[in-house]
Motif scaffolding. Structure first.
Motif, PDB file in Angstrom:
ATOM      1  N   ALA A  12      -0.423  -4.952  -6.926  1.00 41.72           N
ATOM      2  CA  ALA A  12      -1.254  -5.884  -6.153  1.00 41.72           C
ATOM      3  C   ALA A  12      -1.614  -5.303  -4.784  1.00 41.72           C
ATOM      4  O   ALA A  12      -2.712  -5.526  -4.280  1.00 41.72           O
ATOM      5  N   LYS A  13      -0.705  -4.533  -4.204  1.00 43.30           N
ATOM      6  CA  LYS A  13      -0.908  -3.975  -2.861  1.00 43.30           C
ATOM      7  C   LYS A  13      -1.602  -2.613  -2.867  1.00 43.30           C
ATOM      8  O   LYS A  13      -1.973  -2.100  -1.820  1.00 43.30           O
ATOM      9  N   MET A  14      -1.776  -2.023  -4.056  1.00 36.31           N
ATOM     10  CA  MET A  14      -2.506  -0.753  -4.141  1.00 36.31           C
ATOM     11  C   MET A  14      -3.958  -0.999  -3.786  1.00 36.31           C
ATOM     12  O   MET A  14      -4.515  -2.057  -4.093  1.00 36.31           O
ATOM     13  N   THR A  15      -4.583  -0.015  -3.158  1.00 38.21           N
ATOM     14  CA  THR A  15      -6.003  -0.184  -2.847  1.00 38.21           C
ATOM     15  C   THR A  15      -6.850   0.245  -4.041  1.00 38.21           C
ATOM     16  O   THR A  15      -6.506   1.211  -4.738  1.00 38.21           O
ATOM     17  N   PHE A  16      -7.914  -0.480  -4.244  1.00 33.19           N
ATOM     18  CA  PHE A  16      -8.846  -0.112  -5.306  1.00 33.19           C
ATOM     19  C   PHE A  16      -9.418   1.274  -5.017  1.00 33.19           C
ATOM     20  O   PHE A  16      -9.602   2.077  -5.934  1.00 33.19           O
ATOM     21  N   ALA A  17      -9.640   1.583  -3.735  1.00 31.09           N
ATOM     22  CA  ALA A  17     -10.199   2.879  -3.339  1.00 31.09           C
ATOM     23  C   ALA A  17      -9.301   4.043  -3.752  1.00 31.09           C
ATOM     24  O   ALA A  17      -9.797   5.146  -3.999  1.00 31.09           O
ATOM     25  N   SER A  18      -8.003   3.809  -3.854  1.00 29.76           N
ATOM     26  CA  SER A  18      -7.095   4.892  -4.255  1.00 29.76           C
ATOM     27  C   SER A  18      -7.134   5.143  -5.760  1.00 29.76           C
ATOM     28  O   SER A  18      -6.817   6.243  -6.220  1.00 29.76           O
ATOM     29  N   VAL A  19      -7.537   4.161  -6.528  1.00 28.00           N
ATOM     30  CA  VAL A  19      -7.562   4.282  -7.987  1.00 28.00           C
ATOM     31  C   VAL A  19      -8.960   4.621  -8.504  1.00 28.00           C
ATOM     32  O   VAL A  19      -9.096   5.313  -9.511  1.00 28.00           O
ATOM     33  N   TYR A  20      -9.975   4.192  -7.799  1.00 31.49           N
ATOM     34  CA  TYR A  20     -11.360   4.419  -8.235  1.00 31.49           C
ATOM     35  C   TYR A  20     -11.658   5.900  -8.539  1.00 31.49           C
ATOM     36  O   TYR A  20     -12.225   6.201  -9.597  1.00 31.49           O
ATOM     37  N   VAL A  60      -9.852  -2.321   0.120  1.00 35.67           N
ATOM     38  CA  VAL A  60      -9.215  -3.585  -0.263  1.00 35.67           C
ATOM     39  C   VAL A  60      -8.156  -3.335  -1.330  1.00 35.67           C
ATOM     40  O   VAL A  60      -8.252  -2.399  -2.122  1.00 35.67           O
ATOM     41  N   THR A  61      -7.156  -4.198  -1.352  1.00 38.03           N
ATOM     42  CA  THR A  61      -6.115  -4.119  -2.379  1.00 38.03           C
ATOM     43  C   THR A  61      -6.672  -4.661  -3.693  1.00 38.03           C
ATOM     44  O   THR A  61      -7.690  -5.368  -3.715  1.00 38.03           O
ATOM     45  N   PHE A  62      -5.966  -4.363  -4.785  1.00 39.62           N
ATOM     46  CA  PHE A  62      -6.354  -4.943  -6.072  1.00 39.62           C
ATOM     47  C   PHE A  62      -6.312  -6.464  -5.989  1.00 39.62           C
ATOM     48  O   PHE A  62      -7.143  -7.148  -6.578  1.00 39.62           O
ATOM     49  N   GLU A  63      -5.363  -6.989  -5.241  1.00 39.59           N
ATOM     50  CA  GLU A  63      -5.249  -8.438  -5.087  1.00 39.59           C
ATOM     51  C   GLU A  63      -6.536  -9.009  -4.504  1.00 39.59           C
ATOM     52  O   GLU A  63      -7.128  -9.945  -5.050  1.00 39.59           O
ATOM     53  N   THR A  64      -7.017  -8.423  -3.417  1.00 40.79           N
ATOM     54  CA  THR A  64      -8.263  -8.875  -2.787  1.00 40.79           C
ATOM     55  C   THR A  64      -9.455  -8.594  -3.690  1.00 40.79           C
ATOM     56  O   THR A  64     -10.356  -9.433  -3.822  1.00 40.79           O
ATOM     57  N   PHE A  65      -9.470  -7.431  -4.305  1.00 41.67           N
ATOM     58  CA  PHE A  65     -10.562  -7.026  -5.191  1.00 41.67           C
ATOM     59  C   PHE A  65     -10.816  -8.090  -6.254  1.00 41.67           C
ATOM     60  O   PHE A  65     -11.950  -8.521  -6.463  1.00 41.67           O
ATOM     61  N   SER A  93      -1.790 -13.322 -13.888  1.00 41.54           N
ATOM     62  CA  SER A  93      -3.248 -13.204 -14.001  1.00 41.54           C
ATOM     63  C   SER A  93      -3.804 -11.969 -13.294  1.00 41.54           C
ATOM     64  O   SER A  93      -4.713 -11.325 -13.811  1.00 41.54           O
ATOM     65  N   LEU A  94      -3.261 -11.614 -12.128  1.00 42.62           N
ATOM     66  CA  LEU A  94      -3.744 -10.413 -11.444  1.00 42.62           C
ATOM     67  C   LEU A  94      -3.446  -9.171 -12.277  1.00 42.62           C
ATOM     68  O   LEU A  94      -4.307  -8.311 -12.457  1.00 42.62           O
ATOM     69  N   MET A  95      -2.242  -9.086 -12.814  1.00 41.72           N
ATOM     70  CA  MET A  95      -1.889  -7.922 -13.635  1.00 41.72           C
ATOM     71  C   MET A  95      -2.777  -7.854 -14.869  1.00 41.72           C
ATOM     72  O   MET A  95      -3.193  -6.769 -15.286  1.00 41.72           O
ATOM     73  N   GLN A  96      -3.080  -9.000 -15.448  1.00 40.66           N
ATOM     74  CA  GLN A  96      -3.951  -9.018 -16.614  1.00 40.66           C
ATOM     75  C   GLN A  96      -5.343  -8.504 -16.246  1.00 40.66           C
ATOM     76  O   GLN A  96      -5.933  -7.709 -16.976  1.00 40.66           O
ATOM     77  N   GLN A  97      -5.850  -8.913 -15.097  1.00 34.93           N
ATOM     78  CA  GLN A  97      -7.171  -8.463 -14.666  1.00 34.93           C
ATOM     79  C   GLN A  97      -7.191  -6.961 -14.400  1.00 34.93           C
ATOM     80  O   GLN A  97      -8.141  -6.265 -14.785  1.00 34.93           O
ATOM     81  N   VAL A  98      -6.140  -6.448 -13.768  1.00 37.94           N
ATOM     82  CA  VAL A  98      -6.036  -5.005 -13.528  1.00 37.94           C
ATOM     83  C   VAL A  98      -6.006  -4.266 -14.865  1.00 37.94           C
ATOM     84  O   VAL A  98      -6.690  -3.259 -15.043  1.00 37.94           O
ATOM     85  N   ARG A  99      -5.240  -4.776 -15.811  1.00 36.79           N
ATOM     86  CA  ARG A  99      -5.149  -4.132 -17.127  1.00 36.79           C
ATOM     87  C   ARG A  99      -6.442  -4.264 -17.917  1.00 36.79           C
ATOM     88  O   ARG A  99      -6.787  -3.384 -18.704  1.00 36.79           O
TER      89      ARG A  99
END
Length: 121
Positions: A12-20, A60-65, A93-99
């Motif tokens: 949840a705290k990982m940034t989307f920018a780090s994974v993109y 932004v974090t995955f949570e915010t994303f 739900s957040l983990m499901q959305q990330v997955r």
């Protein structure tokens, strides 16, 4: 807190920018394009290219994303196993959305047709 909760918090705290960039490298390595990756992300989240760029720049974090995303009503059609988890059975739900996103990127990298990835009949 159990291991799953710790893991969920970490993601949840990982940034989307780090994974993109990892998503992009994965799909490009398999002959797919940045535009196709954006098409998949747009389908899932409702973000256009400008909004996506803005979220990456703001780190932004995955949570915010996913809080600001408008999840596609057909996202529930994304099923299968990704990272050892059956996406349709994930309770957080957040983990499901990330997955969901991970699964779509994986399908794109594996060469699946866009109509199938985007759950179009």
């Amino acid at each position: 807190m159990n291991n799953t909760e710790v893991h969920n918090e970490r993601i949840a705290k990982m940034t989307f920018a780090s994974v993109y960039p990892l998503y992009l490298a994965k799909v490009e390595k398999k002959g797919r394009t940045k535009e196709e990756l954006h098409q998949v992300i747009t389908w899932l989240t409702g973000f256009d290219n400008e909004k996506l760029k803005d979220l990456i720049e703001k780190k932004v974090t995955f949570e915010t994303f996913f809080q600001v995303a408008s999840l596609n009503p057909n996202a529930y059609l994304i099923t299968g196993v990704i990272c050892g988890y059956r996406v349709e059975e994930i309770e957080n739900s957040l983990m499901q959305q990330v997955r969901y996103l991970d699964k779509l990127v994986d399908e794109l990298a594996k060469g699946r047709k866009m109509e199938k990835i985007l759950r179009n009949s």
